[in-house]
Design a protein around this motif. Structure first.
Motif, mmCIF file in Angstrom:
data_model
loop_
_atom_site.group_PDB
_atom_site.id
_atom_site.type_symbol
_atom_site.label_atom_id
_atom_site.label_comp_id
_atom_site.label_asym_id
_atom_site.label_seq_id
_atom_site.Cartn_x
_atom_site.Cartn_y
_atom_site.Cartn_z
ATOM 1 N N ILE A 231 33.503 53.333 -55.378
ATOM 2 C CA ILE A 231 33.806 54.697 -55.811
ATOM 3 C C ILE A 231 32.521 55.504 -55.822
ATOM 4 C CG2 ILE A 231 34.648 56.153 -57.708
ATOM 5 C CD1 ILE A 231 36.271 53.725 -58.696
ATOM 6 N N GLY A 232 32.587 56.698 -55.243
ATOM 7 C CA GLY A 232 31.443 57.604 -55.278
ATOM 8 C C GLY A 232 31.408 58.500 -54.063
ATOM 9 N N ALA A 233 30.374 59.296 -53.994
ATOM 10 C CA ALA A 233 30.193 60.202 -52.860
ATOM 11 C C ALA A 233 29.388 59.495 -51.778
ATOM 12 C CB ALA A 233 29.468 61.466 -53.310
ATOM 13 N N GLY A 234 29.788 59.684 -50.527
ATOM 14 C CA GLY A 234 29.059 59.114 -49.408
ATOM 15 C C GLY A 234 29.229 57.620 -49.234
ATOM 16 N N VAL A 235 30.402 57.096 -49.577
ATOM 17 C CA VAL A 235 30.626 55.652 -49.509
ATOM 18 C C VAL A 235 31.582 55.239 -48.390
ATOM 19 C CG1 VAL A 235 30.094 55.284 -51.946
ATOM 20 C CG2 VAL A 235 32.449 55.765 -51.264
ATOM 21 N N ALA A 236 31.909 56.150 -47.505
ATOM 22 C CA ALA A 236 32.903 55.886 -46.459
ATOM 23 C C ALA A 236 32.542 54.688 -45.584
ATOM 24 C CB ALA A 236 33.098 57.124 -45.599
ATOM 25 N N ASP A 237 31.267 54.462 -45.330
ATOM 26 C CA ASP A 237 30.858 53.362 -44.456
ATOM 27 C C ASP A 237 31.220 51.993 -45.008
ATOM 28 O OD1 ASP A 237 29.868 55.194 -42.666
ATOM 29 O OD2 ASP A 237 27.780 54.931 -43.253
ATOM 30 N N VAL B 257 36.021 46.989 -47.648
ATOM 31 C CA VAL B 257 36.063 47.433 -49.040
ATOM 32 C C VAL B 257 37.011 48.617 -49.159
ATOM 33 C CG1 VAL B 257 34.649 48.393 -50.908
ATOM 34 C CG2 VAL B 257 33.720 46.613 -49.427
ATOM 35 N N ARG B 258 37.761 48.689 -50.232
ATOM 36 C CA ARG B 258 38.619 49.853 -50.486
ATOM 37 C C ARG B 258 37.735 51.008 -50.937
ATOM 38 N NH1 ARG B 258 43.516 47.143 -53.938
ATOM 39 N NH2 ARG B 258 44.041 45.558 -52.390
ATOM 40 N N VAL B 259 37.798 52.086 -50.215
ATOM 41 C CA VAL B 259 36.896 53.216 -50.446
ATOM 42 C C VAL B 259 37.617 54.347 -51.166
ATOM 43 C CG1 VAL B 259 35.540 54.999 -49.300
ATOM 44 C CG2 VAL B 259 35.481 52.660 -48.442
ATOM 45 N N SER B 260 36.974 54.854 -52.213
ATOM 46 C CA SER B 260 37.449 56.057 -52.898
ATOM 47 C C SER B 260 36.299 57.057 -52.905
ATOM 48 C CB SER B 260 37.874 55.745 -54.336
ATOM 49 O OG SER B 260 39.005 54.921 -54.359
ATOM 50 N N GLU B 261 36.344 57.988 -51.962
ATOM 51 C CA GLU B 261 35.342 59.054 -51.924
ATOM 52 C C GLU B 261 35.580 59.948 -53.133
ATOM 53 O OE1 GLU B 261 32.753 60.265 -50.166
ATOM 54 O OE2 GLU B 261 32.664 58.613 -48.753
ATOM 55 N N ALA B 262 34.565 60.099 -53.941
ATOM 56 C CA ALA B 262 34.700 60.888 -55.170
ATOM 57 C C ALA B 262 33.420 61.692 -55.360
ATOM 58 C CB ALA B 262 34.955 59.979 -56.359
ATOM 59 N N ALA B 263 33.488 62.975 -55.047
ATOM 60 C CA ALA B 263 32.298 63.827 -55.073
ATOM 61 C C ALA B 263 32.105 64.570 -56.389
ATOM 62 C CB ALA B 263 32.363 64.822 -53.918
ATOM 63 N N ASP B 264 33.099 64.530 -57.265
ATOM 64 C CA ASP B 264 32.966 65.243 -58.539
ATOM 65 C C ASP B 264 33.518 64.367 -59.669
ATOM 66 O OD1 ASP B 264 35.896 65.970 -59.091
ATOM 67 O OD2 ASP B 264 35.586 66.853 -57.099
ATOM 68 N N PRO B 265 33.168 64.677 -60.907
ATOM 69 C CA PRO B 265 33.597 63.837 -62.035
ATOM 70 C C PRO B 265 35.104 63.612 -62.125
ATOM 71 C CG PRO B 265 31.873 65.320 -62.746
ATOM 72 C CD PRO B 265 32.240 65.732 -61.338
ATOM 73 N N ALA B 266 35.883 64.633 -61.854
ATOM 74 C CA ALA B 266 37.340 64.472 -61.933
ATOM 75 C C ALA B 266 37.832 63.460 -60.896
ATOM 76 C CB ALA B 266 38.032 65.819 -61.737
ATOM 77 N N ALA B 267 37.282 63.517 -59.696
ATOM 78 C CA ALA B 267 37.679 62.586 -58.635
ATOM 79 C C ALA B 267 37.259 61.162 -58.973
ATOM 80 C CB ALA B 267 37.088 63.022 -57.309
ATOM 81 N N VAL B 268 36.117 61.001 -59.613
ATOM 82 C CA VAL B 268 35.661 59.673 -60.031
ATOM 83 C C VAL B 268 36.642 59.086 -61.040
ATOM 84 C CG1 VAL B 268 33.880 58.418 -61.305
ATOM 85 C CG2 VAL B 268 33.221 60.099 -59.565
ATOM 86 N N ARG B 269 37.045 59.878 -62.013
ATOM 87 C CA ARG B 269 37.985 59.386 -63.037
ATOM 88 C C ARG B 269 39.345 59.040 -62.429
ATOM 89 N NH1 ARG B 269 35.341 59.611 -67.531
ATOM 90 N NH2 ARG B 269 34.021 61.340 -68.150
ATOM 91 N N VAL B 270 39.821 59.853 -61.504
ATOM 92 C CA VAL B 270 41.100 59.566 -60.837
ATOM 93 C C VAL B 270 40.990 58.262 -60.055
ATOM 94 C CG1 VAL B 270 42.656 60.334 -59.000
ATOM 95 C CG2 VAL B 270 41.919 61.943 -60.752
ATOM 96 N N ALA B 271 39.896 58.087 -59.336
ATOM 97 C CA ALA B 271 39.710 56.863 -58.552
ATOM 98 C C ALA B 271 39.669 55.640 -59.458
ATOM 99 C CB ALA B 271 38.434 56.961 -57.721
ATOM 100 N N TRP B 272 38.947 55.733 -60.560
ATOM 101 C CA TRP B 272 38.853 54.611 -61.511
ATOM 102 C C TRP B 272 40.229 54.280 -62.084
ATOM 103 C CZ3 TRP B 272 35.515 50.932 -62.901
ATOM 104 C CH2 TRP B 272 35.728 50.275 -64.098
ATOM 105 N N ASP B 273 40.953 55.296 -62.506
ATOM 106 C CA ASP B 273 42.275 55.085 -63.101
ATOM 107 C C ASP B 273 43.292 54.580 -62.088
ATOM 108 O OD1 ASP B 273 41.316 55.896 -65.575
ATOM 109 O OD2 ASP B 273 42.006 57.972 -65.331
ATOM 110 N N SER B 274 43.029 54.784 -60.802
ATOM 111 C CA SER B 274 43.960 54.389 -59.745
ATOM 112 C C SER B 274 43.699 52.986 -59.200
ATOM 113 C CB SER B 274 43.890 55.391 -58.588
ATOM 114 O OG SER B 274 44.253 56.673 -59.037
ATOM 115 N N LEU B 275 42.669 52.318 -59.679
ATOM 116 C CA LEU B 275 42.388 50.972 -59.177
ATOM 117 C C LEU B 275 43.559 50.052 -59.476
ATOM 118 C CD1 LEU B 275 38.681 50.526 -60.309
ATOM 119 C CD2 LEU B 275 39.512 50.875 -57.972
#
Length: 71
Positions: free
Chosen positions: A7-13, A19-37
């Protein structure tokens, strides 16, 4: 063995490594990605920025192994 997610910004590679990738460039996206694991995720890699956003959630990660990677 369970799945690995990042999870994070710039992790597509990381997808190239399966690895399951969750591009998250802002705090809200990080929380959504974490809660969606999914329950099958046992290792979570976080950029340092994503880890800073999650703070207390990391203390409650349960059986998941969480590691912070430099961005």
């Amino acid at each position: 063995m369970g799945a690995v997610a990042v999870i994070g910004a710039g992790v597509a590679d990381w997808a190239l490594a399966g690895v399951r990738v969750s591009e998250a460039a802002d705090p809200a996206a990080v929380r959504v990605a974490w809660d969606s694991l999914g329950d099958d995720v046992s290792v979570v890699l976080l950029t340092d920025a994503a880890a800073a956003v999650l703070g207390t959630e990391l203390a409650e990660a349960g059986t998941r192994l969480v590691a912070v990677i430099p961005s």
